[in-house]
Design an enzyme around this catalytic site. Structure first.
Site, PDB file in Angstrom:
ATOM      1  N   LYS A  72     -17.230  23.342   2.578  1.00  0.00           N
ATOM      2  CA  LYS A  72     -18.099  24.200   3.583  1.00  0.00           C
ATOM      3  C   LYS A  72     -18.444  23.887   4.471  1.00  0.00           C
ATOM      4  O   LYS A  72     -19.040  24.592   5.951  1.00  0.00           O
ATOM      5  CB  LYS A  72     -19.129  23.755   2.642  1.00  0.00           C
ATOM      6  CG  LYS A  72     -19.378  24.273   1.548  1.00  0.00           C
ATOM      7  CD  LYS A  72     -21.087  23.870   0.469  1.00  0.00           C
ATOM      8  CE  LYS A  72     -21.341  24.397  -1.264  1.00  0.00           C
ATOM      9  NZ  LYS A  72     -22.114  24.176  -1.355  1.00  0.00           N
ATOM     10  N   ASP A 109     -27.376  27.919   0.012  1.00  0.00           N
ATOM     11  CA  ASP A 109     -27.446  27.201  -0.697  1.00  0.00           C
ATOM     12  C   ASP A 109     -29.558  26.292  -1.042  1.00  0.00           C
ATOM     13  O   ASP A 109     -30.264  26.283  -1.723  1.00  0.00           O
ATOM     14  CB  ASP A 109     -27.370  25.573  -0.584  1.00  0.00           C
ATOM     15  CG  ASP A 109     -25.379  25.672  -0.909  1.00  0.00           C
ATOM     16  OD1 ASP A 109     -25.705  26.380  -1.750  1.00  0.00           O
ATOM     17  OD2 ASP A 109     -24.603  25.138  -0.228  1.00  0.00           O
TER      18      ASP A 109
END
Ligand code: ATR
Length: 285
Positions: A72, A109
């Protein structure tokens, strides 16, 4: 309508390792539920080959992919364009291949965190009172961004390493109007006084880790309590909170909700969470 009227859409999740990821199950569930033509695969990609793998996406006809540990953060320096939210968080969990073959990095997220709270408690408001966030790692950055975008007014960041909490407060100081306060780990119990939200973003309480050491006595019974840990589904924190009457939101919801905008970007449908999807994912935990 001919079989070829609808394009076949390819997506997947790059991780190392990636076998544990529930994303293939979640996205495949929606492909079937919405009657779409496509596939979502686990893509085992070693860290040293991330850039080559991402650049291969347009060549292979992929609409994009998700990224999980450890990719990520590294992806931030590879993509052609990074959405401001992903830049602020410092991590991209979603890649969208654009028509010209360039790569857009996004972070869903923060959306997933907030959407999960709203599903668990529809009347929840970010400005209802102070939020206490335990932890200041990668997951905490997404939670913090979500809370600030949702209109939080005060966030107490409590971390074992105080300097990391201070750094986080500094990094996000200009993001919203909220008061960001770094709190020493030793004061985590008393920091709950007057809070409207408690979120655990540390790894404590996860299967194979030590339990989270927190006493909830000072927390108002009306405060919403959530945990980003979802193995086990019902962590000791959520159990303790529920036992004293606090509303709770399970961490699994964040995982399911973060998948929704990514699916929409690739497949053109914003999918909904359903009890059947929750049951399918829960069965794998
Ligand atoms: P993630 O990206 O999943 O958030 P991380 O970046 O490794 O993972 O962050 C883990 C978080 O859990 C950190 O806030 C860490 O605190 P430190 O900054 O002090 O390392 C916290 N954490 C890990 N083990 C802990 C423990 N035994 N007690 C309290 N906090 C802990």
């Amino acid at each position: 309508m001919s079989e070829h009227a609808q394009p076949f859409v390819l997506a997947g999740v790059m991780g190392w390792p990636v076998a544990h990821s529930r994303s293939p199950l979640i996205h495949s569930h929606w492909i079937a539920q919405y009657g779409l033509r496509g596939a979502y695969a686990p893509l085992p990609v070693r860290p040293d080959t991330l850039e080559a793998a991402l650049r291969a996406l347009p060549l292979l006809g992929f609409a994009g992919c998700n990224l999980t540990i450890p990719h990520k953060v590294a992806a931030v320096d590879i993509v052609d364009e990074l959405e401001p939210l992903a830049r602020r968080i410092g991590a991209a969990n979603t890649i969208v291949v654009r028509a010209d073959g360039t790569l857009l990095g996004r972070n869903t997220d923060a959306f997933g965190f907030i959407a999960n709270l709203r599903e668990a408690q529809p009347q929840w408001r970010a400005d209802a009172g102070p939020a206490v966030m335990l932890g200041a790692g990668g997951a905490a950055r997404a939670v913090l961004a979500g809370l600030l975008d949702a209109g939080a007014t005060e966030i107490r960041i409590c971390n074992r390493t105080l300097e990391t909490a201070q750094q986080l407060a500094h990094d996000f100081a200009s993001w919203g109007a909220a008061r960001l306060q770094a709190v020493p780990w030793g004061e985590r119990h008393s920091a709950l006084a007057g809070a409207a939200l408690l979120v655990n973003t540390t790894s404590q309480g996860m299967q194979g880790h030590a339990p989270l050491d927190i006493q909830l006595d000072a927390l108002p019974a009306s405060a919403l309590v959530t945990d980003i840990v979802y193995t086990p589904l019902q962590t000791a924190l959520l159990q303790a909170a529920g036992a004293r009457g606090n509303p709770t939101a399970q961490g699994l919801g964040m995982l399911i909700h973060q998948a929704r905008p990514a699916f929409e970007a690739w497949f053109g449908v914003l999918p909904q969470t359903t009890p059947a999807l929750w049951a399918a994912v829960t069965a794998t935990l």
